[in-house]
Design a protein around this motif. Structure first.
Motif, PDB file in Angstrom:
ATOM      1  N   UNK A 270     -46.464   6.167  15.053  1.00 20.14           N
ATOM      2  CA  UNK A 270     -46.491   4.933  14.079  1.00 20.14           C
ATOM      3  C   UNK A 270     -47.899   3.709  14.759  1.00 20.14           C
ATOM      4  N   UNK A 271     -48.665   3.641  13.860  1.00 16.31           N
ATOM      5  CA  UNK A 271     -50.083   2.786  14.467  1.00 16.31           C
ATOM      6  C   UNK A 271     -50.475   3.151  15.827  1.00 16.31           C
ATOM      7  N   UNK A 272     -50.888   4.339  16.040  1.00 19.53           N
ATOM      8  CA  UNK A 272     -51.280   4.866  17.329  1.00 19.53           C
ATOM      9  C   UNK A 272     -52.331   4.128  17.835  1.00 19.53           C
ATOM     10  N   UNK A 273     -52.561   3.821  19.357  1.00 21.37           N
ATOM     11  CA  UNK A 273     -53.642   3.408  19.961  1.00 21.37           C
ATOM     12  C   UNK A 273     -53.481   1.847  19.777  1.00 21.37           C
ATOM     13  N   UNK A 274     -52.435   1.302  19.431  1.00 25.77           N
ATOM     14  CA  UNK A 274     -52.390  -0.135  19.127  1.00 25.77           C
ATOM     15  C   UNK A 274     -51.146  -0.653  20.043  1.00 25.77           C
ATOM     16  N   UNK A 275     -50.820  -1.740  20.540  1.00 28.95           N
ATOM     17  CA  UNK A 275     -49.547  -2.295  21.211  1.00 28.95           C
ATOM     18  C   UNK A 275     -48.469  -2.425  20.179  1.00 28.95           C
ATOM     19  N   UNK A 276     -48.656  -2.240  19.129  1.00 29.78           N
ATOM     20  CA  UNK A 276     -47.515  -2.207  18.231  1.00 29.78           C
ATOM     21  C   UNK A 276     -47.190  -0.696  18.068  1.00 29.78           C
ATOM     22  N   UNK A 277     -47.472   0.335  18.410  1.00 25.84           N
ATOM     23  CA  UNK A 277     -47.038   1.726  18.311  1.00 25.84           C
ATOM     24  C   UNK A 277     -45.778   2.047  18.730  1.00 25.84           C
ATOM     25  N   UNK A 278     -45.293   2.990  18.068  1.00 18.40           N
ATOM     26  CA  UNK A 278     -43.907   3.554  18.599  1.00 18.40           C
ATOM     27  C   UNK A 278     -43.807   4.876  18.148  1.00 18.40           C
ATOM     28  N   UNK A 279     -43.016   5.810  18.641  1.00 16.78           N
ATOM     29  CA  UNK A 279     -42.948   7.005  18.378  1.00 16.78           C
ATOM     30  C   UNK A 279     -41.539   7.427  17.806  1.00 16.78           C
ATOM     31  N   UNK A 280     -41.384   8.231  16.707  1.00 20.58           N
ATOM     32  CA  UNK A 280     -40.119   8.862  16.133  1.00 20.58           C
ATOM     33  C   UNK A 280     -39.948  10.294  16.106  1.00 20.58           C
TER      34      UNK A 280
END
Length: 439
Positions: A270-280
């Protein structure tokens, strides 16, 4: 001014009413036909693109290399908000990464091998889901068709009190349509549990989107995430500040170590390459109808929580179970073959039901040869249009305009059937049915 309606007006109104019924029946038929084929979506992908690299498993570090390579290739394109890694499973042993703009296959080392080219398979599923209409409109119509199918299945049982007692009774075929009606009723009985399950789950899937949009508009200022979050997991707070690629390998290693009995099917960024990214991570559970559980990880691969689809509220578990039950992806090839058999029966029920309806109208003195010819066009035109679109895929490649080809072919077949019927009628002597062209 007289209040009496002209007989010609009544006749035209009845014809319009019958045509609307025919359109509804045609859509039910097409949804049943395409749904039967869509059960084999994974297998169709392998047939459509047989040269894609295949593997039974892939190393987490290879997945990480593939993710980083794809994100690097996205430079200069519109920002990708979600990246999906399809991991090898039994019916589709391929590793594929999809972004908002592209999809590619990886080899076993994590290198980008080639672009994914499964446009016809995707078209088939989209045709079943939305009839190629705008997403919300199409899926809502298909949901309504699911409600109609459920009502027809249940009302058919009530309307025929001897239907179960006569489950294996087939009378001789005759001109009155008794034999056709018997086949329709017998197929309806034999496939009733399947028909109810398919219609109910189809209605839930279709109308859930409309319900979610309505709730979001009314209670959350149009925020769909606020509606879906409590069921499928929250997105998290966005932060567009640039950051390095997330550690997908660490998340996959955690799954292998801590959840060895879970079959991992997807990794979602989710929102890769940003500080808000996360993985599911999506993982299937054995002997469960849920499509999977969501396992949430931070960008550095640290496990955070699950969404609760496997052990949360009954509503969550039910919502997560509709997809596999609808498409028959919960029991391997044997279940898929059973869905093929019952799906063909359901398609035949939709086809014969309209023939029976037209026959009853004819016996009441309402002769509508053009509607019958149009229905013949629908029955034959659906498969012909699908084959034509597949041939276009082979001839023109992944960029063929499949919706235009399908609907255009179907329209031409229907029009051709009606014109042919009219031409045959005009060639007959109206007094004794003698073929004038033969004299």
């Amino acid at each position: 001014m007289s209040g009496t309606i002209e007989p010609s007006t009544v006749k035209r109104s009845l014809s319009v009413h019958a045509a609307i019924g025919l359109i509804a029946g045609a859509l039910l038929y097409l949804v049943s036909l395409t749904g039967t084929l869509a059960v084999f979506y994974s297998e169709l992908q392998r047939v459509e693109q047989p040269d894609a690299p295949e593997m039974s498993t892939i190393d987490p570090h290879a997945v990480q290399r593939g993710v980083e390579a794809v994100l690097k290739s996205e430079a200069g394109k519109p920002t990708t908000t979600h990246l999906y890694v399809h991991l090898p499973v039994a019916d589709l042993p391929r590793t594929t990464i999809s972004t908002d703009t592209n999809a590619v296959h990886l080899d076993s080392a994590g290198n980008i091998a080639r672009e994914e080219e499964i446009a016809w398979s995707d078209f088939l599923v989209e045709l079943h889901y939305t009839l190629n209409l705008p997403s919300l409109v199409g899926i809502t119509i298909v949901g309504i068709l699911g409600v109609m199918m459920l009502a027809l299945a249940l009302s058919g049982v009530v309307a025929h009190p001897r239907i179960f007692r006569d489950a294996f009774r087939l009378r001789a075929r005759d001109g009155g349509g008794v034999g056709l009606a018997d086949w329709h009723n017998r197929l309806s009985v034999w496939s009733l549990p399947f028909s109810v399950a398919i219609a109910l789950t189809g209605a839930l899937i279709g109308l859930a989107s409309l319900t979610a949009y309505a709730i979001a508009a009314n209670d959350y200022g149009g925020d769909l995430e606020a509606v879906y979050g409590p069921v499928f997991g929250e997105e998290g707070e966005p932060d567009a500040t640039a950051a390095a690629a997330p550690n997908v390998a660490a998340a996959l290693k955690h799954m292998a170590r801590e959840y060895p009995g879970v079959r991992v099917t997807y990794a979602i960024l989710h929102d890769p390459l940003t500080k808000g990214q996360h993985v599911q991570i999506v993982g299937e559970h054995e002997r469960r109808l849920i499509f999977g559980e969501y396992y949430a990880f931070s960008s550095d691969g640290r496990f955070e929580h699950t969404a609760g689809l496997s052990d949360g509220s009954l509503g969550q578990q039910a919502a997560a179970s509709t997809y596999r039950l609808h498409f028959g992806t919960f029991g391997g090839l044997g279940v898929k073959l059973a869905y093929l058999l019952f799906g063909l029966a359901l398609t035949a029920i939709c086809a014969t039901g309209t023939y029976i309806w037209l026959g009853k109208r004819q016996r009441r003195g309402v002769h509508e040869p053009r509607l019958r010819a149009a229905w013949n066009g629908v029955i034959w035109g659906g498969p012909i249009a699908l084959v034509t679109s597949l041939l276009a895929r082979l001839a023109l490649g992944n960029e063929a305009p499949f919706p235009a080809i399908f609907w255009g072919t179907l329209f031409l077949v229907i029009v051709g059937a009606v014109i042919t019927k009219q031409a045959r009628q005009q060639s007959l002597d109206p007094l004794n049915g003698r073929n004038l062209n033969a004299t």
